[in-house]
Structure formats: structure tokens, C-alpha cells
Design a protein around this motif. Structure first.
Motif, PDB file in Angstrom:
ATOM      1  N   VAL A 329      69.047  58.217   6.010  1.00 38.99           N
ATOM      2  CA  VAL A 329      68.060  59.194   5.541  1.00 38.99           C
ATOM      3  C   VAL A 329      67.080  59.570   6.643  1.00 38.99           C
ATOM      4  O   VAL A 329      66.538  60.685   6.652  1.00 38.99           O
ATOM      5  N   SER A 330      66.850  58.670   7.594  1.00 39.54           N
ATOM      6  CA  SER A 330      65.921  58.987   8.680  1.00 39.54           C
ATOM      7  C   SER A 330      66.468  60.077   9.589  1.00 39.54           C
ATOM      8  O   SER A 330      65.720  60.709  10.337  1.00 39.54           O
ATOM      9  N   MET A 331      67.792  60.310   9.536  1.00 40.15           N
ATOM     10  CA  MET A 331      68.411  61.337  10.375  1.00 40.15           C
ATOM     11  C   MET A 331      68.560  62.672   9.659  1.00 40.15           C
ATOM     12  O   MET A 331      69.029  63.641  10.260  1.00 40.15           O
ATOM     13  N   ALA A 332      68.180  62.744   8.390  1.00 33.93           N
ATOM     14  CA  ALA A 332      68.404  63.964   7.610  1.00 33.93           C
ATOM     15  C   ALA A 332      67.622  65.158   8.162  1.00 33.93           C
ATOM     16  O   ALA A 332      68.197  66.202   8.475  1.00 33.93           O
ATOM     17  N   LEU A 333      66.317  65.013   8.278  1.00 36.68           N
ATOM     18  CA  LEU A 333      65.490  66.119   8.756  1.00 36.68           C
ATOM     19  C   LEU A 333      65.778  66.468  10.224  1.00 36.68           C
ATOM     20  O   LEU A 333      65.927  67.651  10.562  1.00 36.68           O
ATOM     21  N   PRO A 334      65.896  65.470  11.140  1.00 37.20           N
ATOM     22  CA  PRO A 334      66.288  65.801  12.508  1.00 37.20           C
ATOM     23  C   PRO A 334      67.654  66.480  12.579  1.00 37.20           C
ATOM     24  O   PRO A 334      67.875  67.348  13.441  1.00 37.20           O
ATOM     25  N   SER A 335      68.564  66.110  11.688  1.00 31.67           N
ATOM     26  CA  SER A 335      69.885  66.751  11.666  1.00 31.67           C
ATOM     27  C   SER A 335      69.765  68.218  11.272  1.00 31.67           C
ATOM     28  O   SER A 335      70.451  69.077  11.832  1.00 31.67           O
ATOM     29  N   TYR A 336      68.904  68.486  10.310  1.00 35.02           N
ATOM     30  CA  TYR A 336      68.658  69.869   9.877  1.00 35.02           C
ATOM     31  C   TYR A 336      68.178  70.710  11.055  1.00 35.02           C
ATOM     32  O   TYR A 336      68.693  71.800  11.312  1.00 35.02           O
ATOM     33  N   TYR A 337      67.192  70.194  11.782  1.00 34.41           N
ATOM     34  CA  TYR A 337      66.693  70.918  12.952  1.00 34.41           C
ATOM     35  C   TYR A 337      67.753  70.993  14.050  1.00 34.41           C
ATOM     36  O   TYR A 337      67.879  72.007  14.745  1.00 34.41           O
ATOM     37  N   GLY A 338      68.505  69.908  14.226  1.00 33.95           N
ATOM     38  CA  GLY A 338      69.546  69.897  15.254  1.00 33.95           C
ATOM     39  C   GLY A 338      70.625  70.927  15.006  1.00 33.95           C
ATOM     40  O   GLY A 338      71.098  71.596  15.938  1.00 33.95           O
ATOM     41  N   ILE A 339      71.020  71.077  13.748  1.00 32.78           N
ATOM     42  CA  ILE A 339      72.028  72.086  13.402  1.00 32.78           C
ATOM     43  C   ILE A 339      71.501  73.479  13.718  1.00 32.78           C
ATOM     44  O   ILE A 339      72.194  74.302  14.328  1.00 32.78           O
ATOM     45  N   ILE A 340      70.270  73.741  13.304  1.00 39.48           N
ATOM     46  CA  ILE A 340      69.687  75.064  13.545  1.00 39.48           C
ATOM     47  C   ILE A 340      69.626  75.381  15.036  1.00 39.48           C
ATOM     48  O   ILE A 340      70.020  76.471  15.482  1.00 39.48           O
ATOM     49  N   GLU A 365      68.111  77.690   5.493  1.00 39.82           N
ATOM     50  CA  GLU A 365      66.714  77.821   5.076  1.00 39.82           C
ATOM     51  C   GLU A 365      66.603  77.776   3.559  1.00 39.82           C
ATOM     52  O   GLU A 365      65.701  77.128   3.007  1.00 39.82           O
ATOM     53  N   LYS A 366      67.501  78.455   2.877  1.00 38.12           N
ATOM     54  CA  LYS A 366      67.455  78.505   1.418  1.00 38.12           C
ATOM     55  C   LYS A 366      67.725  77.141   0.786  1.00 38.12           C
ATOM     56  O   LYS A 366      67.017  76.713  -0.140  1.00 38.12           O
ATOM     57  N   ARG A 367      68.729  76.437   1.286  1.00 39.05           N
ATOM     58  CA  ARG A 367      69.185  75.214   0.624  1.00 39.05           C
ATOM     59  C   ARG A 367      68.529  73.944   1.167  1.00 39.05           C
ATOM     60  O   ARG A 367      68.413  72.951   0.439  1.00 39.05           O
ATOM     61  N   LEU A 368      68.129  73.940   2.434  1.00 32.74           N
ATOM     62  CA  LEU A 368      67.596  72.722   3.037  1.00 32.74           C
ATOM     63  C   LEU A 368      66.203  72.886   3.633  1.00 32.74           C
ATOM     64  O   LEU A 368      65.618  71.917   4.113  1.00 32.74           O
ATOM     65  N   GLY A 369      65.686  74.118   3.617  1.00 34.61           N
ATOM     66  CA  GLY A 369      64.380  74.359   4.210  1.00 34.61           C
ATOM     67  C   GLY A 369      63.256  73.569   3.569  1.00 34.61           C
ATOM     68  O   GLY A 369      62.234  73.301   4.209  1.00 34.61           O
ATOM     69  N   HIS A 370      63.432  73.165   2.315  1.00 32.53           N
ATOM     70  CA  HIS A 370      62.402  72.400   1.615  1.00 32.53           C
ATOM     71  C   HIS A 370      62.125  71.065   2.287  1.00 32.53           C
ATOM     72  O   HIS A 370      61.048  70.473   2.109  1.00 32.53           O
ATOM     73  N   MET A 371      63.099  70.557   3.067  1.00 32.49           N
ATOM     74  CA  MET A 371      62.928  69.256   3.706  1.00 32.49           C
ATOM     75  C   MET A 371      61.747  69.255   4.678  1.00 32.49           C
ATOM     76  O   MET A 371      61.113  68.218   4.895  1.00 32.49           O
ATOM     77  N   GLU A 372      61.455  70.404   5.271  1.00 33.12           N
ATOM     78  CA  GLU A 372      60.337  70.499   6.217  1.00 33.12           C
ATOM     79  C   GLU A 372      59.010  70.199   5.544  1.00 33.12           C
ATOM     80  O   GLU A 372      58.060  69.765   6.203  1.00 33.12           O
ATOM     81  N   ARG A 373      58.933  70.430   4.228  1.00 32.75           N
ATOM     82  CA  ARG A 373      57.687  70.235   3.495  1.00 32.75           C
ATOM     83  C   ARG A 373      57.725  69.001   2.602  1.00 32.75           C
ATOM     84  O   ARG A 373      56.775  68.735   1.866  1.00 32.75           O
ATOM     85  N   TRP A 391      60.894  64.915  16.610  1.00 37.22           N
ATOM     86  CA  TRP A 391      61.660  65.917  15.866  1.00 37.22           C
ATOM     87  C   TRP A 391      60.793  67.104  15.444  1.00 37.22           C
ATOM     88  O   TRP A 391      61.325  68.164  15.093  1.00 37.22           O
ATOM     89  N   CYS A 392      59.469  66.935  15.454  1.00 37.85           N
ATOM     90  CA  CYS A 392      58.566  68.009  15.027  1.00 37.85           C
ATOM     91  C   CYS A 392      58.693  69.205  15.956  1.00 37.85           C
ATOM     92  O   CYS A 392      58.737  69.057  17.187  1.00 37.85           O
ATOM     93  N   THR A 393      58.714  70.385  15.394  1.00 35.30           N
ATOM     94  CA  THR A 393      58.966  71.597  16.177  1.00 35.30           C
ATOM     95  C   THR A 393      57.691  72.247  16.706  1.00 35.30           C
ATOM     96  O   THR A 393      57.747  73.244  17.406  1.00 35.30           O
ATOM     97  N   GLY A 394      56.532  71.704  16.369  1.00 32.77           N
ATOM     98  CA  GLY A 394      55.278  72.269  16.850  1.00 32.77           C
ATOM     99  C   GLY A 394      54.124  71.328  16.599  1.00 32.77           C
ATOM    100  O   GLY A 394      54.242  70.346  15.844  1.00 32.77           O
ATOM    101  N   SER A 395      52.982  71.598  17.229  1.00 32.90           N
ATOM    102  CA  SER A 395      51.816  70.728  17.087  1.00 32.90           C
ATOM    103  C   SER A 395      51.304  70.714  15.652  1.00 32.90           C
ATOM    104  O   SER A 395      50.832  69.686  15.162  1.00 32.90           O
ATOM    105  N   GLY A 396      51.399  71.857  14.975  1.00 33.76           N
ATOM    106  CA  GLY A 396      50.953  71.915  13.585  1.00 33.76           C
ATOM    107  C   GLY A 396      51.755  70.992  12.693  1.00 33.76           C
ATOM    108  O   GLY A 396      51.206  70.302  11.828  1.00 33.76           O
ATOM    109  N   GLU A 397      53.059  70.980  12.890  1.00 35.44           N
ATOM    110  CA  GLU A 397      53.929  70.114  12.087  1.00 35.44           C
ATOM    111  C   GLU A 397      53.655  68.644  12.388  1.00 35.44           C
ATOM    112  O   GLU A 397      53.708  67.795  11.491  1.00 35.44           O
ATOM    113  N   LYS A 398      53.333  68.336  13.639  1.00 34.19           N
ATOM    114  CA  LYS A 398      53.007  66.953  14.002  1.00 34.19           C
ATOM    115  C   LYS A 398      51.748  66.488  13.296  1.00 34.19           C
ATOM    116  O   LYS A 398      51.693  65.366  12.776  1.00 34.19           O
TER     117      LYS A 398
END
Length: 549
Positions: A329-340, A365-373, A391-398
Motif C-alpha cells: 500500500v505504501s507504493m500505491a500513490l507513488p505508483s500512480y504518479y510514476g505511471i503518469i 485522474e477520474k478513477r485514481l486521482g482521489h488518492m492525492e487527497r 513522491w510529492c510533486t510540489g511544495s504545497g503537497e509536501k
């Protein structure tokens, strides 16, 4: 008993002359038991022993997660399967099959819910279930409630009972000889139930998570369905492969020129098409066929190479997140960003398949974008020491993720759990290593350029100091199992380790229960279809929990 349970051997083997002669040779004084005796005495006794062993272990567990699905045998008997997962005191991920029991009648959300409550109550984990991982079928959503993002999205996925041919969502599963078909379920596909999906959901029920692999499969399906050109080319490849497989001369030529054959596609596994295309591009097919309509032009090969580049990240992510012996599960969100990031690279460097790429990015974005939030996915990724905040894509997300982690830490500090230091046992075998690191490096290459450091604002309280110490800790290698890190650092980071133990044992996919169904198909194979449901339930229970024998 061992050979019958572990190797899925029919009990009537004890009546076979060859087996009897072997036992007679090994131990002449041994009296062979009958098949009936084996089924009605030793097997039920073993079930009781294993069941009690699992109950004893779950009694000491503070939190666990379950995967759940429904499967249909060749005789169209429906079976509800439930597996349980948690991180032990020795920081190993433990997995058990709680049940694979026949479920009669319509497979509605209510019937699934009642069976689930019965099983969790039997094992004493009703109030301990942290997360429930299911596919996206509407009956599962109704049974366990939607994720937050699903409250505003009409469910457009069919209910799915896995048929006898089902298996994992990827061909890299442990049992690769069983295919996967989806049969439509019994629940009406009606989006109106979503707004009332939380009605009658018990207070102590764990939050439902959608299976990452199943959702990713739907994303791939969206992309492939939106390109007539690629569909036509894939059909052409399928005809070429079928021609080779049905022609002894063509097959001999392929094997003589390449020392390996073709890989046919499987309609129930999206990545079988990827494997088929990749193998075709690897082979020398000169002189294999005289049919011009089956020969590939250089332009078509370029399109296929682009196809492989686009979908390889999906394949890698699916394989990685279906693991059961390490934190997935720790790789789920990084995988989402990695695929994109990987798909966008292809978009920028290739002029082919642009329509597919656009559709894939929209569907992601439609099916997995919710993971970012989703704070759960954000915290789980951060508690993987190979990721932390990279894995964070910007300072705001960090900043937002830091706030999520600190809020969770404060909540745990105030709870009874945080006042007890996590116990660490030194006995037992080592935690198994994670998936091959080359796969992780390729998918997560977007994090290689991260040069960020810990924010200076993380100062002051005990919670903030512990989190800052963790972020600054470099005592970890990229390819190391995260659980090994937390086993060594549990005393140094008592609050974070408590959260890590709770979160990192959650499976990212429902692959564990799919593996159960793969073995179920091997037990209820065509020449054993008349096996009584009761006997089957006992055999699959012992097979999947053989480590407790």
C-alpha cells in the motif's frame, strides 16, 4: 495429510494401487486409512486446530485488514472468500484465509454484509478491522460503503463474481495457469444507491478501499477501447499468433529462428496483450507466413513499440502492488504518479498512440486521482523510508502531507496505543524482501531528482521532532523492505512506528483473495466438480493456512 493439503491431491489417492504400494514399501506395518475416514475425521480435526491457532494470533492483534470477493465454481456455486492481513509483533506481514464459504441466493450488498459480519465476529475482529479491500462492484460498495470520491461518481463498473477461471489481475501471480473471467453479478447496477450507501453500515466496520489493480485494469480498458487503430492492429497480431500456433511449419520456423515461441493473448488479462506484442517485436518472423495481411510493416512496428512503452508502467505497478509478503500500500500513490510521469514521457517523445495516452491520463485522474487527497495513501507512502516525501510533486503537497502525518501522530499520541512502546521480537525468520528493485527504480524514476530537505518549521513538540528525525534519517537503502526499517527503529520512533504497523500491513489490492480462488479452481477442477461444498471449504482453508499445521 500433508500431501493432500499442500499439493491439492484428491483424497481418493489413498485407494490408488500405486500409492498403496509406495506406502507398503516405506512402512509395511502401516494400515492405510480409507477415503471416507480421511474426510470425516483427520481433515475436520486439522481445520479446528488451524482455526484455533489463527484465533489465538488475532486475539493479540490491535488492527488488521481484510480482502473480500465472490467466486463462482464450474457448477456455478457462489463462494465468499475473506482473507485477513496484519503486521505481527516481529514486523512480518501475516496473512490468513478466514473463510471460503458457499453463499446462496442473490449476491446483494446485504447478503455479503451479513456473511462478513458473521465471519469477523467468529474470529473476534469485528472492532479491529481497519480497511476492507474489494473490487469496484456495486454490491461491494453497497455492502461496505463507498470511498469519499465515489459519493459523487456514478458507479459504471459491472458487479463481478469471479468465475472458475479467475485469477489475479496480472499474469505475474503465483498461480499463472488459471485464467480470469468476469461474470456479471446479481446486484442491479443502479447509481441511486450510492447516496444512501452508508445506511446500515455498522459503526465498527473498516473503511473500504478499492482494489488498485482492478481500478488500474479499468483505466487500461478505457484507453484500449478508445482507439480503433490499436484495436485493429491488436486483432491483426492475434490472427498472426493463431496462425503460428495452428501451423506446425510456422511454429517450427519461429522456434528454429528464435529459440522461443509466441505468446497468445488472453481476453481476461489486459497485460497478456502487452506480453503478446512485446514477444512479437522480439521475434524474427521472416518467412513465417506468406499472407500479406498478417505481415507487419515498419510503421505498424513503430506503433507497437509505442504501445509497449505506454503500458509497461501499468504492468510494473500491477505486479508490484499485488505482493503479499511486503508492504504494497505504501507504493500505491507513488505508483500512480510514476505511471503518469512515464506515460507523459512517451507522449512527449512519440507521435504514435496520442489518443490512447490522452484517454489514459483522463481515466487515471477520474478513477485514481482521489488518492492525492486521501490521507491514508499519503501517510502510507510517507512512512515508506524509501519514499518519505520524495513522491510529492510540489511544495504545497509536501506541506499538506506533513500536516496529515502530524495530525495522525497527535491522534495516536493521545490514544492508549501510543503510550505503549511497540514490542519487538528477535526470534523468527527475517521479513521477506520486496519485489525486484529494477521494477521499482523504473517506475519511481521521477523521484530521482528530488533534492528537498526537511522544512525548518518542523520544530518544537515531541511529535514534530520525531517526524523531523525520521525525515532526516538516512539509515536505509532504497531496495530494503520498509518493515525491516521499522523493526529496527521502533523504539527510536515510537509514535510513527505505531502508525506504520497499522498502515503498512494493508494490501493495496484484492490479489490475496484472488490467489485463494486460483487454488480453488485447482481443487474443483473438472474431474472433481462433485466435491461437496463442505469438503471443498475445509480443503481450501487448510491449503491456504498450511503454515499453521
Amino acid at each position: 495429510m500433508e500431501i493432500i493439503i499442500r499439493d491439492i491431491i484428491p483424497t481418493h489417492i489413498v485407494e490408488k494401487p500405486g500409492f498403496r504400494n509406495l506406502i507398503l514399501l516405506l512402512e509395511p506395518k502401516y494400515t492405510m486409512v480409507s477415503r471416507q475416514c480421511l474426510q470425516y475425521t483427520p481433515v475436520p480435526e486439522k481445520v479446528q486446530i488451524v482455526q484455533q491457532s489463527i484465533k489465538d494470533q488475532l486475539e493479540d492483534v490491535k488492527s488488521c485488514s481484510v480482502t473480500l470477493d465472490i467466486w463462482s465454481s464450474r457448477r456455478m456455486h457462489g463462494y465468499l472468500g475473506i482473507t485477513c492481513h496484519f503486521v505481527s509483533s516481529n514486523w512480518q506481514i501475516k496473512s490468513f484465509l478466514l473463510c471460503c464459504k458457499q453463499i446462496k441466493g442473490r449476491h446483494t450488498g446485504d447478503s455479503i454484509s451479513l456473511e462478513y459480519e458473521s465471519v469477523t465476529e467468529e474470529y473476534g475482529i469485528t472492532t479491529k478491522v481497519f480497511k476492507v479491500i474489494t473490487d469496484n462492484a456495486s454490491n461491494m460498495i453497497k455492502a461496505f460503503g463507498p470511498m469519499i470520491h465515489e459519493l459523487t461518481i456514478v458507479n459504471d463498473d459491472d458487479d463481478e463474481d469471479k468465475s472458475e477461471e479467475t485469477n489475479e489481475y496480472s499474469s505475474s501471480s503465483e498461480d499463472d495457469d488459471t485464467d480470469e473471467n468476469d461474470n456479471s453479478g446479481d446486484e442491479d447496477e443502479d447509481s441511486t444507491f450510492v447516496t444512501n450507501a452508508f445506511d446500515s453500515i455498522p459503526v465498527h466496520r473498516g473503511d473500504r478501499l478499492s482494489c488498485f489493480a482492478h481500478t488500474l485494469q479499468l483505466v487500461v480498458k478505457d484507453g484500449l477501447n478508445n482507439s480503433k487503430q490499436m484495436s485493429s492492429l491488436l486483432n491483426k497480431l492475434s490472427k498472426l499468433v493463431n496462425h503460428i500456433k495452428k501451423s506446425t511449419i510456422a511454429m517450427e520456423r519461429v522456434e528454429m529462428q528464435n529459440k522461443k515461441g509466441v505468446i497468445p493473448k488472453n481476453d481476461t488479462r489486459w497485460n497478456s496483450q502487452l506480453k503478446m506484442v512485446r514477444r512479437i517485436l522480439e521475434l524474427n518472423l521472416e518467412g513465417v507466413t506468406d499472407k500479406k495481411e498478417l505481415q507487419l510493416s515498419s510503421h505498424e512496428k513503430a506503433i507497437l513499440k509505442s504501445f509497449v512503452a505506454i503500458f509497461e508502467p501499468f504492468e510494473i505497478a500491477t505486479d508490484l502492488l499485488q505482493g503479499e509478503k511486503y508492504s504494497s500500500v505504501s507504493m500505491a500513490l507513488p505508483s500512480y504518479y510514476g505511471i503518469i510521469q512515464n506515460v507523459k514521457k512517451v507522449q512527449d517523445t512519440s507521435r504514435y498512440n496520442q489518443q490512447i495516452i490522452t484517454t489514459l491520463l483522463q481515466s487515471l485522474e477520474k478513477r485514481l486521482g482521489h488518492m492525492e487527497r486521501n490521507s491514508f495513501y499519503c501517510i502510507a507512502a510517507t512512512l515508506d523510508p524509501s519514499f518519505k516525501l520524495k513522491w510529492c510533486t510540489g511544495s504545497g503537497e509536501k506541506v499538506l502531507t506533513e500536516e496529515m502525518v502530524l495530525r495522525e501522530m497527535r491522534k495516536n499520541l493521545d490514544s492508549d496505543n501510543a503510550h505503549h512502546m511497540p514490542t519487538v521480537e528477535t526470534s523468527g525468520k527475517e521479513v521477506e524482501s520486496a519485489e525486484p528493485p529494477s521494477k521499482k527504480r523504473k517506475l519511481f524514476s521521477f523521484m530521482d531528482t528530488d533534492t528537498s530537505n526537511t522544512e525548518d518549521s518542523l520544530e518544537g513538540s515531541i511529535v514534530e521532532k520525531e517526524f523531523k528525525m525520521y525525515l532526516d534519517d538516512t539509515d536505509f537503502t532504497q531496495d530494503e523492505n520498509p518493515l525491516k526499517f521499522w523493526k529496527m527503529k521502533a523504539k527510536k520512533y515510537p509514535i510513527l512506528s505505531t502508525i506504520a504497523k497499522n498502515m503498512l500491513g494493508v494490501p493495496a489490492t484484492s490479489a490475496p483473495i484472488e490467489r485463494v480462488f486460483s487454488h480453488s479452481g485447482n481443487i474443483l477442477r473438472p474431474n472433481r466438480c462433485r466435491l461437496l461444498p463442505k469438503n471443498f471449504e475445509q480443503l481450501i482453508y487448510l491449503k491456504m493456512n498450511a503454515g499453521e499445521l
